[in-house]
Design an enzyme around this catalytic site. Structure first.
Site, PDB file in Angstrom:
ATOM      1  CB  CYS A   1      -0.994  -0.007   1.153  1.00 36.66           C
ATOM      2  SG  CYS A   1      -0.264   0.373   2.733  1.00 36.66           S
ATOM      3  CG  ASN A   2       3.505   4.392   1.660  1.00 36.22           C
ATOM      4  OD1 ASN A   2       3.483   4.989   0.586  1.00 36.22           O
ATOM      5  ND2 ASN A   2       3.985   4.938   2.763  1.00 36.22           N
TER       6      ASN A   2
ATOM      7  CG  LEU B   1      -2.536   3.204   6.767  1.00 33.20           C
ATOM      8  CD1 LEU B   1      -3.997   3.626   6.729  1.00 33.20           C
ATOM      9  CD2 LEU B   1      -1.999   3.027   5.349  1.00 33.20           C
TER      10      LEU B   1
ATOM     11  CB  SER C   1       6.657   7.326  15.811  1.00 31.89           C
ATOM     12  OG  SER C   1       6.814   8.701  15.564  1.00 31.89           O
TER      13      SER C   1
ATOM     14  CE1 TYR D   1       2.452   6.996  12.072  1.00 32.43           C
ATOM     15  CE2 TYR D   1       3.085   9.082  13.073  1.00 32.43           C
ATOM     16  CZ  TYR D   1       3.425   7.845  12.576  1.00 32.43           C
ATOM     17  OH  TYR D   1       4.743   7.456  12.587  1.00 32.43           O
TER      18      TYR D   1
ATOM     19  CE  LYS E   1       3.609   4.063  14.038  1.00 34.38           C
ATOM     20  NZ  LYS E   1       3.916   2.750  13.498  1.00 34.38           N
TER      21      LYS E   1
HETATM   22  C1  UD1 Z   1       6.306  13.999  12.552  1.00 35.95           C
HETATM   23  C2  UD1 Z   1       6.528  13.029  13.680  1.00 35.95           C
HETATM   24  C3  UD1 Z   1       6.954  11.679  13.163  1.00 35.95           C
HETATM   25  C4  UD1 Z   1       5.988  11.184  12.137  1.00 35.95           C
HETATM   26  C5  UD1 Z   1       5.887  12.221  11.031  1.00 35.95           C
HETATM   27  C6  UD1 Z   1       4.912  11.781   9.966  1.00 35.95           C
HETATM   28  C7  UD1 Z   1       7.244  14.149  15.737  1.00 35.95           C
HETATM   29  C8  UD1 Z   1       8.412  14.594  16.563  1.00 35.95           C
HETATM   30  N1  UD1 Z   1       7.548  13.521  14.576  1.00 35.95           N
HETATM   31  O1  UD1 Z   1       7.511  14.253  11.935  1.00 35.95           O
HETATM   32  O2  UD1 Z   1       7.014  10.755  14.208  1.00 35.95           O
HETATM   33  O3  UD1 Z   1       6.435   9.950  11.609  1.00 35.95           O
HETATM   34  O4  UD1 Z   1       5.445  13.453  11.591  1.00 35.95           O
HETATM   35  O5  UD1 Z   1       3.628  12.155  10.216  1.00 35.95           O
HETATM   36  O6  UD1 Z   1       6.102  14.321  16.097  1.00 35.95           O
HETATM   37  N2  UD1 Z   1       9.201  21.010   7.153  1.00 35.95           N
HETATM   38  C9  UD1 Z   1       9.270  22.164   6.402  1.00 35.95           C
HETATM   39  N3  UD1 Z   1       8.777  22.131   5.122  1.00 35.95           N
HETATM   40  C10 UD1 Z   1       8.213  21.021   4.573  1.00 35.95           C
HETATM   41  C11 UD1 Z   1       8.138  19.841   5.359  1.00 35.95           C
HETATM   42  C12 UD1 Z   1       8.629  19.876   6.651  1.00 35.95           C
HETATM   43  O7  UD1 Z   1       9.769  23.189   6.850  1.00 35.95           O
HETATM   44  O8  UD1 Z   1       7.766  21.071   3.423  1.00 35.95           O
HETATM   45  C13 UD1 Z   1       9.779  21.012   8.510  1.00 35.95           C
HETATM   46  C14 UD1 Z   1       8.787  20.706   9.628  1.00 35.95           C
HETATM   47  O9  UD1 Z   1       8.160  21.883  10.071  1.00 35.95           O
HETATM   48  C15 UD1 Z   1       9.722  20.087  10.668  1.00 35.95           C
HETATM   49  C16 UD1 Z   1      10.770  19.358   9.830  1.00 35.95           C
HETATM   50  O10 UD1 Z   1      10.723  19.973   8.553  1.00 35.95           O
HETATM   51  O11 UD1 Z   1      10.381  21.092  11.405  1.00 35.95           O
HETATM   52  C17 UD1 Z   1      10.509  17.880   9.670  1.00 35.95           C
HETATM   53  O12 UD1 Z   1       9.170  17.686   9.211  1.00 35.95           O
HETATM   54  P1  UD1 Z   1       8.631  16.255   8.728  1.00 35.95           P
HETATM   55  O13 UD1 Z   1       9.631  15.635   7.846  1.00 35.95           O
HETATM   56  O14 UD1 Z   1       7.265  16.468   8.199  1.00 35.95           O
HETATM   57  O15 UD1 Z   1       8.587  15.373  10.036  1.00 35.95           O
HETATM   58  P2  UD1 Z   1       8.000  15.701  11.516  1.00 35.95           P
HETATM   59  O16 UD1 Z   1       6.876  16.656  11.438  1.00 35.95           O
HETATM   60  O17 UD1 Z   1       9.127  16.009  12.402  1.00 35.95           O
END
Ligand code: UD1
Length: 336
Positions: free
Chosen positions: A34-35, A83, A124, A149, A153
């Site tokens: 699925c992914n 998921l 997670s 989600y 967990k």
């Molecule tokens: C969070 C969860 C993680 C989960 C994931 C998927 C926590 C600590 N972590 O990860 O366990 O598996 O969500 O749902 O709760 N960012 C940008 N621009 C973007 C994308 C992200 O600036 O386009 C920044 C975010 O604000 C963050 C960092 O990049 O500061 C990482 O983001 P991301 O990769 O989405 O993961 P988390 O939000 O940390």
């Protein structure tokens, strides 16, 4: 030793299968793609020279799953199948509860019926919610989660802990991953969702690098960090995969029936640091613009990994720079 890996063709699952095969474990994969993509099994073969046994099954399909438990003499389970998008889970919580909780429940019922006594669970750092204490230790309060989600967990961890209390010789470890990035150094496997919709920072950066997006939106410039962007603990997926082997070994040594470990690097990096490192390592410009904070984002999250270091003898070995080179190497190969 025969290990059932649910979700074994996914991002972390496939890298863990490679490490297991390299260590001569016998691997049975259950996955419904699925992914993940169907070519992953061939890539695993190209890397290891071995072919794990594969069943295309949804873990919510109890009867099909039971056939696997009946046929294979399984010694331990590593349970990834779930998921994983926080944002999607807010749109459709029922889907997340059904798939992630009911799926796990099926596995536990079958483990009991077929006397399988060891399980490693893919948890997670999301279970810590917006913890104010960094680096985060395993004894931090959990459950103050932001998304369904995250709740799945958290609930699965509770389910496993309860089960180990009810059943004397049943052992479980939950591994709390920080932010997995990178790809196998061969460039053959990596993070590769079939719908090609990015759902984390690295996938967005790779889209910008491939010129499929004009720039990266950086969520927030006013966090209490050196450059105002959020801090995370980015761990190379191969290090993470090796953490599962360490956990499997530790299951046999541990004195309690349940334990939990952080898997991270212990180092926090801002989004801007990550962009700069990607640019330097890969010689590609990543244009970016600051935008509003993303709702539900935590400010700073990085791990205290001393427990995994001390008890399991596991350490993250790759740097963020290594991971960003490997991620781009994989993305280029996939594109070409
Ligand atoms: C969070 C969860 C993680 C989960 C994931 C998927 C926590 C600590 N972590 O990860 O366990 O598996 O969500 O749902 O709760 N960012 C940008 N621009 C973007 C994308 C992200 O600036 O386009 C920044 C975010 O604000 C963050 C960092 O990049 O500061 C990482 O983001 P991301 O990769 O989405 O993961 P988390 O939000 O940390």
């Amino acid at each position: 030793m025969k290990v059932l890996v649910t979700g074994g063709t996914g991002f972390i699952g496939s890298h863990t299968v490679v490490e297991l095969l390299n260590k001569n474990y016998e691997v049975i994969i259950v996955d419904n793609y699925c992914n993940s993509k169907r070519n992953v099994l061939h890539k695993i073969y190209q890397i290891t020279g071995k072919s794990p046994t594969f069943y295309e099954i949804n873990i919510c399909d109890f009867n099909s799953l039971e056939k696997v438990f009946k046929k294979e003499k399984i010694d331990a389970v590593i349970h990834f199948a779930a998921l994983k998008s926080g944002a999607d889970s807010i749109k459709d919580p029922g889907l997340y509860y059904t798939n992630n909780i009911e799926g796990t429940y099926n596995i536990l019922k079958l483990m009991k019926k077929y006397s399988v006594k060891k399980i490693i669970f893919s948890s997670s750092a999301t279970v810590y919610g917006d913890s104010q204490n960094v680096p985060i230790k395993e004894n931090e309060t959990i459950g103050n989660v932001i998304s369904p989600y995250g709740m799945t967990k958290y609930l699965t961890e509770l389910l496993l802990e309860n089960k180990t209390k009810q059943t004397n010789d049943f052992k479980a470890i939950s591994l709390r991953y920080f932010n997995p990035i990178g790809a196998h150094p061969s460039g053959l496997i990596g993070e590769d969702s079939p719908d090609n919709i990015p759902n984390n920072l690295i996938l967005y950066i790779l889209k910008v690098a491939k010129k499929e997006l004009p720039y990266l939106k950086v969520f927030g410039n006013d966090y209490r960090t050196p450059d105002g962007s959020g801090i995370r603990d980015y761990i190379h997926v191969v290090d993470l995969a090796k953490g599962h082997i360490a956990a499997l070994n530790y299951l046999d040594k541990m004195k309690t029936n349940y334990d939990v470990f952080n898997l991270g690097t212990g180092k926090g990096h801002t989004v801007i640091e990550l962009i700069k490192t990607f640019e330097k390592e890969n010689d590609i410009k990543i244009p970016y613009q600051f935008v509003e904070r993303r709702p539900g984002d935590v400010e700073i999250s990085y791990a205290d990994c001393s427990k995994a270091n001390k008890l399991m003898g596991w350490y993250a070995e790759f740097s963020m720079a290594d991971a960003l080179r490997d991620a781009w190497n994989f993305a280029k190969k996939t594109r070409d």
